[in-house]
Design an enzyme around this catalytic site. Sequence first.
Site, mmCIF file in Angstrom:
data_model
loop_
_atom_site.group_PDB
_atom_site.id
_atom_site.type_symbol
_atom_site.label_atom_id
_atom_site.label_comp_id
_atom_site.label_asym_id
_atom_site.label_seq_id
_atom_site.Cartn_x
_atom_site.Cartn_y
_atom_site.Cartn_z
ATOM 1 N N LYS A 130 -15.944 57.125 -26.260
ATOM 2 C CA LYS A 130 -16.248 57.921 -25.060
ATOM 3 C C LYS A 130 -16.268 56.958 -23.883
ATOM 4 C CE LYS A 130 -17.170 62.187 -23.867
ATOM 5 N NZ LYS A 130 -16.739 63.472 -24.468
ATOM 6 N N ASP A 170 -13.245 65.175 -19.886
ATOM 7 C CA ASP A 170 -14.606 65.656 -20.162
ATOM 8 C C ASP A 170 -15.117 66.156 -18.813
ATOM 9 O OD1 ASP A 170 -16.833 65.676 -22.351
ATOM 10 O OD2 ASP A 170 -17.862 64.846 -20.622
#
Length: 450
Positions: A130, A170
């Site tokens: 991430k 995201d």
Amino acid sequence: MNEQAQQYVEDFMARLIARNPGEPEFHQAVREVAESLAPHIVTSPILQKMKVLERIAEPERVIIFRVPWLNDKGEIEINRGYRIQMNSAIGPYKGGIRFHPSVNLSILKFLAFEQTFKNSLTTLPMGGGKGGSDFNPKGKSDNEVMKFCQSFMTELQRHIGQDTDVPAGDIGVGGREIGFMFGQYKRLRDEFTGTLTGKGRDWGGSPLRPEATGYGTCYFAQEMLATRNDSFKGKTVCISGSGNVAIYATEKAVQLGGRVVALSDSNGYIYDKDGVKLDVVKAIKLQRRARISEYVKEVPGAEYHEGCAGIWGIPCDIALPCATQNEIDGESAAKLAANGCRVVCEGANMPSTPEAIAVYEANGMLYGPAKAANAGGVATSGLEMSQNSLRLSWSFEEVDARLKDIMTNIFHNAYDASKACGAEGNLMVGANVAGFIKVAEAMLAQGVAY
Ligand code: NDP
């Protein structure tokens, strides 16, 4: 959980917190998984000896970097960029990039940790990662967003690659940002590869990637409902957020026969008892990048209320939190339960606090945990990687059929795992255990470098 397992969790968490102080979201995500796994770990000498969970909770690599860029006034702005390369046991690191002022190490580590299990559940060969920045795209011109993305990628490009680490979108990172980052990656590396997913359809993107997380969450909820011989038909649905995941969850929930009456953003929520008009929402959010409050100017009879938590006070049958972490606390969960909500299925990552999850359990509500329920986005990213490697593009229908299959399989794997550990129907435990097994076995097989 027996006393030995409880003690294992407490000892494990004490060490984790001491090593990672001041990272509450990371602690929360790890504790949930540790509690699900502890009963197995305490009966497995090999998992204990090889410290598998301890290793999974330690990122393989954390990259933090300076992102300087020039705003439209010609002034220098400085943000901080991150990439957490959490686990590569079953494939290249894979996970989104978040641009939001709240981004910090704790939030990205929790997301990367969750991602490792989620990617394992998809059954595709993807490790966990991430990244992101505390950059706030809100209120910035396209030119400023481009300059920021280019500066961000100028550093990130040396750490990623189609076989190493494949980022995606995201919060705050959609098609526009992926385009700017992909352009810069290609310029600097002189290669056209599938190093980023979520690309435009005409330049390597997969059909259905924008829709995938929201659609997949609804496919997962459909499977949950089926266990009670039920479906979306005629159900009232509340969905938080009004970004990528929320918009396409709304689209699919309506296609499946539900009536979505509420959406939100970080300022407030709209309530439209007749069912929200998705074309109006798409025009506001996707085209004009404006606030959800604009909806009431265009739809007579609809209401807007300040404060996003109020959305959980609206009576509904199904709640799909699709905004951000910890958006449903114990109090909001109690309101949902009292108003007759039967299903909570998570499009966002970790949107329910532990107190909220306890309320769902106490009230016999169906609970679809994020790492299983929202895995459709990364699964379709995995399909985009396959198409890029094959230099092929599949049709919308083909990708949708694969997505449905993947979500159905994730549901059944999580359900079966819950049954095998004596917690039938507890999909949180099932998803944690099923996601862990594959990663753990790969780590055991690959050994430890001394
Ligand atoms: P977007 O940026 O497209 O939309 C996010 C939405 O959530 C916006 O409406 C935003 O409102 C709202 N929101 C963001 N932060 C907050 C906050 N602190 N409080 C209240 N509302 C907030 O992001 P996505 O739709 O892509 O992501 C939403 C969630 O889904 C995240 O948890 C993400 O990690 C998760 N997810 C996304 C995937 C994807 O494919 N995109 C895949 C799997 C999970 P505002 O505009 O006011 O900020």
